[in-house]
Write a protein that holds these residues in place. Structure first.
Motif, PDB file in Angstrom:
ATOM      1  N   ILE A  30      27.874  64.107  40.800  1.00  0.00           N
ATOM      2  CA  ILE A  30      26.808  63.409  40.335  1.00  0.00           C
ATOM      3  C   ILE A  30      26.553  64.115  38.971  1.00  0.00           C
ATOM      4  O   ILE A  30      25.350  63.838  38.707  1.00  0.00           O
ATOM      5  N   GLY A  31      27.238  65.179  38.544  1.00  0.00           N
ATOM      6  CA  GLY A  31      27.168  65.807  37.388  1.00  0.00           C
ATOM      7  C   GLY A  31      26.604  64.977  35.996  1.00  0.00           C
ATOM      8  O   GLY A  31      25.429  64.990  35.423  1.00  0.00           O
ATOM      9  N   GLU A  32      27.407  63.687  35.813  1.00  0.00           N
ATOM     10  CA  GLU A  32      26.794  62.926  34.610  1.00  0.00           C
ATOM     11  C   GLU A  32      25.892  61.989  34.848  1.00  0.00           C
ATOM     12  O   GLU A  32      24.904  62.073  34.020  1.00  0.00           O
ATOM     13  N   PRO A  33      25.619  61.404  35.935  1.00  0.00           N
ATOM     14  CA  PRO A  33      24.414  60.628  36.329  1.00  0.00           C
ATOM     15  C   PRO A  33      23.217  61.498  36.267  1.00  0.00           C
ATOM     16  O   PRO A  33      22.232  61.043  35.646  1.00  0.00           O
ATOM     17  N   ALA A  34      23.394  62.604  36.633  1.00  0.00           N
ATOM     18  CA  ALA A  34      22.104  63.559  36.867  1.00  0.00           C
ATOM     19  C   ALA A  34      21.737  63.999  35.392  1.00  0.00           C
ATOM     20  O   ALA A  34      20.641  64.289  35.143  1.00  0.00           O
ATOM     21  N   ARG A  35      22.847  63.922  34.538  1.00  0.00           N
ATOM     22  CA  ARG A  35      22.360  64.601  33.265  1.00  0.00           C
ATOM     23  C   ARG A  35      21.602  63.626  32.373  1.00  0.00           C
ATOM     24  O   ARG A  35      20.584  64.263  31.737  1.00  0.00           O
ATOM     25  N   SER A  36      21.796  62.393  32.540  1.00  0.00           N
ATOM     26  CA  SER A  36      20.520  61.601  31.869  1.00  0.00           C
ATOM     27  C   SER A  36      19.400  61.675  32.289  1.00  0.00           C
ATOM     28  O   SER A  36      18.484  61.182  31.479  1.00  0.00           O
ATOM     29  N   VAL A  37      19.186  62.360  33.460  1.00  0.00           N
ATOM     30  CA  VAL A  37      17.580  62.261  34.136  1.00  0.00           C
ATOM     31  C   VAL A  37      17.115  63.720  33.888  1.00  0.00           C
ATOM     32  O   VAL A  37      15.752  63.866  33.309  1.00  0.00           O
ATOM     33  N   LEU A  38      18.057  64.713  34.294  1.00  0.00           N
ATOM     34  CA  LEU A  38      17.500  65.997  34.106  1.00  0.00           C
ATOM     35  C   LEU A  38      17.816  67.047  32.983  1.00  0.00           C
ATOM     36  O   LEU A  38      17.191  67.740  32.781  1.00  0.00           O
ATOM     37  N   SER A  39      18.778  66.712  32.147  1.00  0.00           N
ATOM     38  CA  SER A  39      19.161  67.838  31.139  1.00  0.00           C
ATOM     39  C   SER A  39      18.260  67.632  30.169  1.00  0.00           C
ATOM     40  O   SER A  39      17.682  66.584  29.645  1.00  0.00           O
ATOM     41  N   ILE A  40      18.104  68.783  29.342  1.00  0.00           N
ATOM     42  CA  ILE A  40      17.320  69.029  28.443  1.00  0.00           C
ATOM     43  C   ILE A  40      17.918  68.740  27.105  1.00  0.00           C
ATOM     44  O   ILE A  40      17.409  69.265  25.997  1.00  0.00           O
ATOM     45  N   ASP A  41      19.244  68.615  27.220  1.00  0.00           N
ATOM     46  CA  ASP A  41      20.028  68.369  26.006  1.00  0.00           C
ATOM     47  C   ASP A  41      19.789  67.213  24.949  1.00  0.00           C
ATOM     48  O   ASP A  41      20.055  67.146  23.744  1.00  0.00           O
ATOM     49  N   ARG A  42      19.060  66.519  25.463  1.00  0.00           N
ATOM     50  CA  ARG A  42      18.338  65.231  24.711  1.00  0.00           C
ATOM     51  C   ARG A  42      17.147  65.744  23.689  1.00  0.00           C
ATOM     52  O   ARG A  42      16.946  65.282  22.666  1.00  0.00           O
ATOM     53  N   PHE A  43      16.805  67.051  23.923  1.00  0.00           N
ATOM     54  CA  PHE A  43      15.835  67.674  23.333  1.00  0.00           C
ATOM     55  C   PHE A  43      16.280  68.635  22.243  1.00  0.00           C
ATOM     56  O   PHE A  43      15.960  68.886  21.093  1.00  0.00           O
ATOM     57  N   THR A  44      17.413  69.280  22.772  1.00  0.00           N
ATOM     58  CA  THR A  44      18.181  70.310  22.039  1.00  0.00           C
ATOM     59  C   THR A  44      19.102  69.688  21.202  1.00  0.00           C
ATOM     60  O   THR A  44      19.329  70.566  19.989  1.00  0.00           O
ATOM     61  N   HIS A  45      19.820  68.707  21.400  1.00  0.00           N
ATOM     62  CA  HIS A  45      20.744  68.029  20.546  1.00  0.00           C
ATOM     63  C   HIS A  45      20.254  66.530  20.567  1.00  0.00           C
ATOM     64  O   HIS A  45      21.120  65.652  21.301  1.00  0.00           O
ATOM     65  N   PRO A  46      19.522  65.995  20.005  1.00  0.00           N
ATOM     66  CA  PRO A  46      18.746  64.833  19.987  1.00  0.00           C
ATOM     67  C   PRO A  46      19.760  63.712  19.375  1.00  0.00           C
ATOM     68  O   PRO A  46      19.962  62.625  19.557  1.00  0.00           O
TER      69      PRO A  46
END
Length: 463
Positions: A30-46
């Motif tokens: 579930i790493g990829e599905p969880a990434r869209s919900v939990l990961s902070i990379d959307r802020f560090t690498h917008p």
């Protein structure tokens, strides 16, 4: 040794292993599905999300040396005469250009590190509420921190492997096609590795400092645990030496050996998949021909053979080291009695006791002679294994200089990790002898005794 420091050692270590395995399985599940919900990379690498979605429709502009095009195709921009060269001739150009975009902290790595930190935090939180002891912040939290730092160092090693491929392809390109590499490319790669290496060095120094304190706390817990039961164990042979010297030696050995063991374990987790993928670039293995994941199997078999060899030739060493401590303790004890009693430590008695010390040391010297012959012979010969394994591919011209360096580094990392027991066998022998003495010493302590709840000495508990 363990119940004095860790909460319920059997359950603690088994839960740690199970939790790590479960975390790995969850990552792939579930790493990829969880990434869209939990990961902070959307802020560090917008800006990462959009290019990933558009990448399949991106076309290379003719005449523009786009690195993606070079990696996906056989370099259509190469001069015509390169078509008659070996199939991998364009690869240095493509890889060299792609090397300019190397970045240690990518969006994927941000999510990976965040996931590792979250799983570590959950493990610590669980043990905070379940059977927490006074050494919790050192035994549980500090153990977790040390493993996380080791994981970071292995990740740096993986990046260095990737960087080496690009850097040496740039060197090959610059030497074979003068003027094809700009100063910005070469200096850019050099600056990249400097920026990664400096923090890594600082972290390594900090880890060594922190690990020293960590292991000393472990020794402190052992000392206080033994002293709590001193009335029951004070009459055992060499009791003072067990509490003072063997706890010190146990701590010193664990400081180096424990860190090296987990470094090897995490290195295998990171580099095994990488080496398996790099094995696809090896056309065939000597004698065995084409073998899927051939480099991994060579590393595994070679390291296992070396470990078995050293375990066989060194099978008597733990017992001899154990006996060595016994005769040394008897000799030391008589000398201590001689300080207070004139009738003790007389020349005939001392002569007999020292004769036992000499006899045991001479036996150790003999057995270490053939053990060192096997150890030095093995460790020196295995250095040529990667070159022999890659020989058919080198002769066939299917490797670039950068790819050769990547395979060499990855193979050495995996091979060295598999070789952990072979490389550290002399230290392991010493640790075995210390554990044998401490276990004999601990046998006089009732198994149902719980670790003490308060530290001896000034300051707050478990400081």
């Amino acid at each position: 040794m363990f119940r004095s420091f860790f909460p319920d050692p059997k359950l603690f270590f088994s839960s740690a292993v199970i939790w790590m395995l479960a975390s790995v399985l969850l990552w792939f599940a579930i790493g990829e599905p969880a990434r869209s919900v939990l990961s902070i990379d959307r802020f560090t690498h917008p800006v990462v999300s959009a290019p990933i979605a558009d990448q399949p429709t991106t076309e290379d502009v003719p005449g523009t040396p786009d690195p993606a095009a070079g990696a996906a195709q056989t370099n259509p921009n190469a001069p015509a005469e390169t078509e008659s060269e070996s199939p991998t001739a364009p690869s240095p150009t493509a890889r060299a250009m792609a090397g300019a975009e190397l970045n240690f902290l990518t969006a994927e790595r941000v999510w990976l590190y965040q996931y590792v930190l979250m799983t570590a935090l959950l493990f610590c939180v669980f043990w905070y509420f379940y059977k927490r002891n006074e050494w919790y912040w050192w035994s549980v939290v500090s153990s977790t921190i040390i493993l996380l730092v080791i994981y970071f160092q292995v990740q740096v090693s993986e990046f260095v492997n990737e960087w080496s491929g690009s850097f040496f392809n740039v060197i090959q390109l610059a030497l074979t096609q003068p003027g094809s590499v700009t100063p910005e490319q070469l200096y850019g790669l050099t600056w990249t590795i400097i920026l990664v290496t400096i923090p890594s060095v600082l972290v390594a120094v900090g880890l060594a400092f922190y690990t020293s304190h960590y292991v000393f706390r472990w020794r402190k817990a052992m000392n206080f645990y033994y002293m709590e039961h001193w009335p029951k164990i004070r009459t055992t042979e060499g009791a003072a030496q067990r509490v003072q010297e063997d706890t010190m030696r146990f701590a010193a050995i664990m400081e180096d050996l424990g860190t090296a063991f987990f470094d090897s374990l995490i290195t295998l987790v990171v580099f095994l998949p990488l080496l398996w993928n790099l094995s696809a670039n090896i056309s065939e293995l000597p004698i065995f021909g084409e073998t899927p994941g051939g480099l991994v199997w060579v590393a595994l078999v070679g390291a296992a053979a070396g470990t078995a060899l050293l375990a066989l030739v060194g099978i008597k060493l733990p017992g001899l080291n154990f006996n060595n401590q016994l005769v040394e303790a008897a000799y030391r004890k008589e000398l201590v009695f001689g300080e207070d009693h004139p009738d003790r430590a007389q020349p005939p008695t001392v002569r007999d006791l020292f004769a036992n010390v000499q006899r045991n040391y001479f036996r150790l010297y003999f057995h270490y002679t053939y053990f060192n012959l096997a150890r030095y012979g093995y460790t020196n010969m295995v250095g040529y294994v990667p070159l022999l394994v890659m020989a058919p591919s080198i002769l066939a011209g299917t490797l670039t200089m950068g790819l050769y360096q990547q395979i060499q580094i990855a193979f050495n990392q995996v091979f060295s990790s598999f070789q952990f027991f072979a490389r550290a066998w002399t230290v392991i022998v010493e640790l075995q002898s210390v554990i044998m003495r401490l276990r004999t010493f601990e046998s006089y302590i009732p198994r149902d005794q719980e670790p003490i709840k308060a530290s001896v000495g000034s300051g707050t508990p478990a400081e």
